[in-house]
Structure formats: structure tokens, C-alpha cells
Scaffold this active site. Structure first.
Site: not given
Ligand code: ADP
Ligand code: ZN
Length: 207
Positions: A13, A88, A122, A153, A164
Site C-alpha cells: 500500500k 481499516r 523490511r 519497525r 496484524r
Molecule cells: P501496514 O499496512 O504495513 O500494516 P501501517 O503503517 O499502515 O502498516 O500501520 C501500522 C500500524 O499503525 C497498524 O498495525 C496499526 O497498529 C496502526 N494503524 C494504522 N492505520 C490504522 C487505522 N486506520 N486504524 C487503526 N490502527 C491503525
């Protein structure tokens, strides 16, 4: 144009969103990056979400919706935006629908084994957020783009990645159906190389 990037963690993404915003000339809004920036700067928000994110769980909807809402009312979002990592969950999608008319939802489809290899391999730049993979850069410790320090991370450990993926199945996967019903879903096979995935996305949104 107003786009949403949907897909499991590690589906690409962020990588694709960065390319698409260059093409569309609209802001890239990544909730993950907003949270990580707050964590780095130890803001009250950063402190609140730190443990949740490190364990691979989702930040509560009310907090996340508020942050995205505040970002989307900024003037640069008038011409459109690419949302990466939001919505999400169903409540997040419903809240977004009540405020903005989305054009397309790009669903990046990828197998779980690939997701695990990508996320656990990563390396992320502390300075500019660019992501690399050890399968490509080996043991390199600085960012090829800006020279910043690369780090792992806290949520890219195998344990957090598995959590996740579970969160994704439970909370996020239902959004595929939700947007399909609205006729906005664009399914993209994301097992391919980034350039091929990008081309497929651009073809689809040009129509
Ligand atoms: P990835 O898509 O690789 O899981 P992101 O950088 O999008 O990584 O998100 C990292 C973390 O941030 C998620 O695992 C969650 O804990 C939090 N997060 C990000 N976006 C949301 C969201 N829309 N709702 C709830 N938690 C979120
Ligand atoms: Zn960098």
C-alpha cells in the site's frame, strides 16, 4: 481524485501510494506514518499508541477517525488524496463515507507467505520513511535516497506481523465486500513487481 489503498500489511500500500500521488499530484495520507511520526516525537498521541502499534493491534477507531478527519480538512486535500492504511475497520469506513465521496478503492491482493517475507525483511528510513527489503539491499544500514538511518519497525517482528494479519482478517477484510457493493472496488494482483502493480493501478483508474 480520492483514492483508498486497501490490503493486508505488507501488500505494498505504502509503496504504491507514494507512486500514485506523484502521478495524481495529491497528498499521500498514511495513518501508519502519522502514528510513527508522533511516536518518534513522543507527542501525547505517540505515547498513547506506542504499545498498541508495537503489538500489532489496531489503534481505537475514535482516535484514528479524528486524526484523519483533521488531516482531510486541510486545504491541500481539496483536489483529492490517497489514503493509505485508512479505513481499516467498518466504523472507520462509515465515518469516512459520511464526510467524503471516494472515487476508487484499490485492493492489493497478496498471499500471506509473501506478506510475512516482505514485512519481516523490511527496513524503514528513520528520516524519510522510505521502505527497503533485505532481499534487495542485504545488510545496508543507510537510506539510498537520503542517507538516513534504516531501522526495523517494532511491528515488523514475526509475532507482531502475525497479529496484524489476524487483525486484517477480522477487521479490515470485510471492507472488500463493503466497497464492492458500492461499485468502487478495483482488485489488483499485488504479488507482482512494484512497477507492474503500479501500471495495473494506473490503467484501472484512468478508465
Ligand atoms: P501496514 O499496512 O504495513 O500494516 P501501517 O503503517 O499502515 O502498516 O500501520 C501500522 C500500524 O499503525 C497498524 O498495525 C496499526 O497498529 C496502526 N494503524 C494504522 N492505520 C490504522 C487505522 N486506520 N486504524 C487503526 N490502527 C491503525
Ligand atoms: Zn531516507
Amino acid at each position: 481524485m480520492k483514492l483508498i489503498m486497501l490490503g493486508a500489511p505488507g501488500s505494498g500500500k505504502g509503496t504504491q501510494a507514494k507512486k500514485i500521488v506523484e502521478y495524481l499530484k495529491v497528498p499521500h495520507i498514511s495513518t501508519g506514518e502519522i502514528f510513527r511520526k508522533n511516536m518518534r516525537e513522543n507527542t501525547p498521541l505517540g505515547i498513547k499508541v506506542k504499545d498498541i502499534i508495537s503489538e500489532g493491534r489496531l489503534v481505537p477507531d475514535d482516535i484514528t477517525i479524528q486524526i484523519v478527519h483533521e488531516r482531510l480538512i486541510e486545504p491541500d486535500c481539496k483536489k483529492g488524496f490517497v489514503l493509505d492504511g485508512f479505513p481499516r475497520s467498518l466504523p472507520q469506513a462509515v465515518a469516512l463515507d459520511s464526510l467524503h465521496k471516494i472515487d476508487y478503492v484499490i485492493n492489493l491482493d497478496v498471499e500471506n507467505e509473501i506478506v510475512i517475507a516482505r514485512t519481516t525483511g523490511r527496513r524503514t528510513c528513520k528520516t524519510c520513511g522510505t521502505m527497503f527489503n533485505i532481499h534487495e539491499i542485504g545488510g545496508e544500514i543507510v537510506c539510498a535516497k537520503c542517507g538516513g538511518e534504516l531501522y526495523i519497525r517494532t511491528d515488523d517482528t514475526l509475532e507482531a506481523v502475525l497479529e496484524r494479519l489476524e487483525m486484517y482478517e477480522e477487521k479490515t477484510r470485510p471492507l472488500v465486500q463493503y466497497y464492492a457493493k458500492q461499485g468502487k472496488l478495483v482488485n489488483i494482483n499485488a504479488d507482482n513487481e512494484p512497477d507492474k502493480v503500479y501500471k495495473a493501478i494506473i490503467e484501472a483508474i484512468k478508465k
